[in-house]
Design a protein around this motif. Structure first.
Motif: not given
Lengths: 348, 348
Positions: A121, A141, A143-146, A317, A320
């Motif tokens: 995480r 990449l 689908r990453l939430p960061v 969260s 972006s």
DNA sequence: GTCATTCATGGAAACGCTACCATTGGCCAT
DNA sequence: ATGGCCAATGGTAGCGTTTCCATGAATGAC
């Protein structure tokens, strides 16, 4: 001397100080007010027990890990280790930690790395993709939430912000410089041809060569000193030897230089040499080597900046979507004219 | 395309697959048996949701973080970046992650780094202490409940296992070599004198010099190219200039070499040069530079090995009391004779 | 003197996971 | 047929925090 023992917990501190866990938490995070007297008692207990908050528990409670991932081909490569240095420094000044994972430019290893970091995480990534065109990486990449920033090499589709040097321009400029010197047979020693950076440089080289009505010659089989020596020997035994060499990466430049020296081939008299990427002692060896210099520090710095912009603007969260649309930063390179291209030491 | 969203949890997977959380956990950890049909359903749900286990929760449940800390002066330094590379590789092959923290050789920053890593509950450390003698660091390290290995520089008291090169021998050997060549006035350019490695090298140098009835001359004020040039200029304008120079670190060797070149002072005719630590092109510049080579790769490798030995032998809580008592590994250096010391290219 | 308001503090739930223990159903031996 | 066992699976407590809500005390206004 307290030696080895389990870590004390917050509630142990609370018990020792004779207060509730909430109060201890407040003292640690120092955000809500606590009676000075109580606070002192708690701090004393913390000291006595050598208490350190357990980050895992905090994270579980929904907080960020304050950790970022750095995914690169190799950390021994000066280019990336310098980037790592500045990234680390900026991260630390924001109270973030950096986890470095190397890929050896292998796509599977790379996806693996991203997954590992996701499990941990991390709050964000800086990545130098092994393969800019990889569909697998791109969808992973996206689908990453960061937040993610690509460094040195973009991710195809331009949906991931990236910070890269202008490899095309750099190579084109260097090649033109060689052409201006009057060299006619300029060969290009590429190294691993399937990297984004190398391909761009090849494009720049070819563009300049073809615009000048010359013929591009690519040599892709150099990986180490031995292959460099072998290839160069062969070249100079051919009926049509080069009068200039353009090497596309650091290691190749050095291997080529050493091979040339060893074989007694004079630079720049017999053959001129220009390398991509500056390196220690490039200006000190004889002849001093002309190179395309990349803004390494700036590259790392801008990447870190871009990432933390996103990281800090979305305390919750790391979404972006809101922030300014994916930026594609391209940094200029600089041709450092030394002697190996045929320039005299004083300008040209 | 699933874009941004919170991470799905194990129980969401369970619900989707129509099974209990325990079963999902079992599928993920693959340790206990699960009916193939059930397993398939669960894996399908995992895929569909893009589930990735939350490490924080695992850690909280009492498991290790599978993370180690690497605390070093700088990651841009090739010595440490190479160590980082091998440490990272070994860590990864054991499913561990590496967090790198740099200290700039500042003790306070270093203690800070150790504390941060402790909060993150790393399972172990490799550290290159800024100050080997620091009592504060020593007691801090000794009370940590995880294994630690010191790299490149020991921790005083020998209670922490360490892997270092034999700096005394290396410097002594190099100095003796210079003496054998007949040089009488050998000055030593130290760099930051309060580092363990440098002090050891100074000891080795002084020992060799004094045994030969010569007089040691230490010059501690070189930090960068400018100061190198300044100091060297001054030396060669003095009534009693050196006939050999021994530089104690990489950067200083290069700065000195460049300054000597620039000032037109001939190596080794006017003055011989031997450096500590090998570097790229040391054998290619003219004259090729004689250096003391450190076993960098091995240093990193042994350190990693020592750490993982402890890490893997005590799956529970990393207690180190049981394992073989703190090892102090000392690795040999090697003098690479090139030309700058006065040796001809073929032996001496 | 009484009630409302604030302040300091504490109790307890919840975060996502694993591990213990319990439950179910099927199968074999008697 | 029945008891006992084992294999497969599920319920749930609890890891160490934070945070919501509650409680009690103390202060100030009427």
């Amino acid at each position: 001397m307290t030696k080895k023992s389990k870590h004390p917990t917050l509630s142990e501190v609370a018990k020792k100080a004779g207060v509730g866990t909430t109060t201890v938490s407040r003292v640690i995070n120092g955000v809500e007010r606590v009676e000075p007297k109580t606070m002192a008692r708690v701090q004393q207990a913390i000291q006595a027990l050598g208490y350190m908050p357990n980050q895992a528990a905090r994270v579980l409670k929904g907080h960020r890990t304050r950790t970022i991932g750095f995914v690169i081909p190799s950390i021994a490569d000066p280019f990336f280790s310098n980037c790592a240095e500045v990234l680390q420094a900026i991260a630390r000044s924001n109270d973030f930690l950096v986890i470095v994972l190397t890929t050896q430019n292998d796509s599977a290893t790379e996806r693996d790395a991203v997954n590992i970091l996701t499990q941990h995480r991390v709050d964000g990534f800086v990545i130098a993709p092994a393969d800019s065109e990889s569909e697998a990486l791109r969808s992973l990449l996206l689908r990453l939430p960061v937040p993610i920033v690509a460094l040195d090499r973009p991710v195809a589709g331009a949906l991931v912000p990236s910070v890269v040097a202008n490899n095309f321009d750099g190579a084109q400029h260097a090649t033109r410089h060689l052409i201006k010197h009057g060299y006619k047979r300029i060969v290009c020693l590429t190294g691993e041809i399937n990297l984004y950076t190398i391909r761009e440089r090849v494009r720049g080289y070819c563009d300049a060569i073809e615009s000048a009505g010359l013929e591009p010659v690519l040599e892709t089989s150099i990986h180490d000193y031995e292959s460099a020596e072998h290839v160069i020997k062969k070249m100079f035994h051919s009926p049509n030897p080069p009068d200039a060499i353009f090497t596309l990466k650091n290691r190749t430049t050095i291997d080529t230089f050493e091979a040339l020296q060893k074989l007694g081939i004079s630079i720049p008299k017999t053959v001129a040499l220009v390398g991509y990427d500056d390196f220690q002692l490039a200006g000190t060896v004889r002849p001093a080597i002309t190179v395309v210099q990349q803004p390494i520090y700036e590259l790392g710095h801008v990447a870190a900046q871009l990432l933390f912009e996103r990281l800090l603007s979305s305390p919750a969260s790391g979404g972006s979507a809101l922030t300014n649309s994916p930026q594609q930063v391209q940094l200029k390179t600089r041709l450092i004219r030394r002697s190996s291209c045929g320039c005299s030491s004083k300008g040209n």
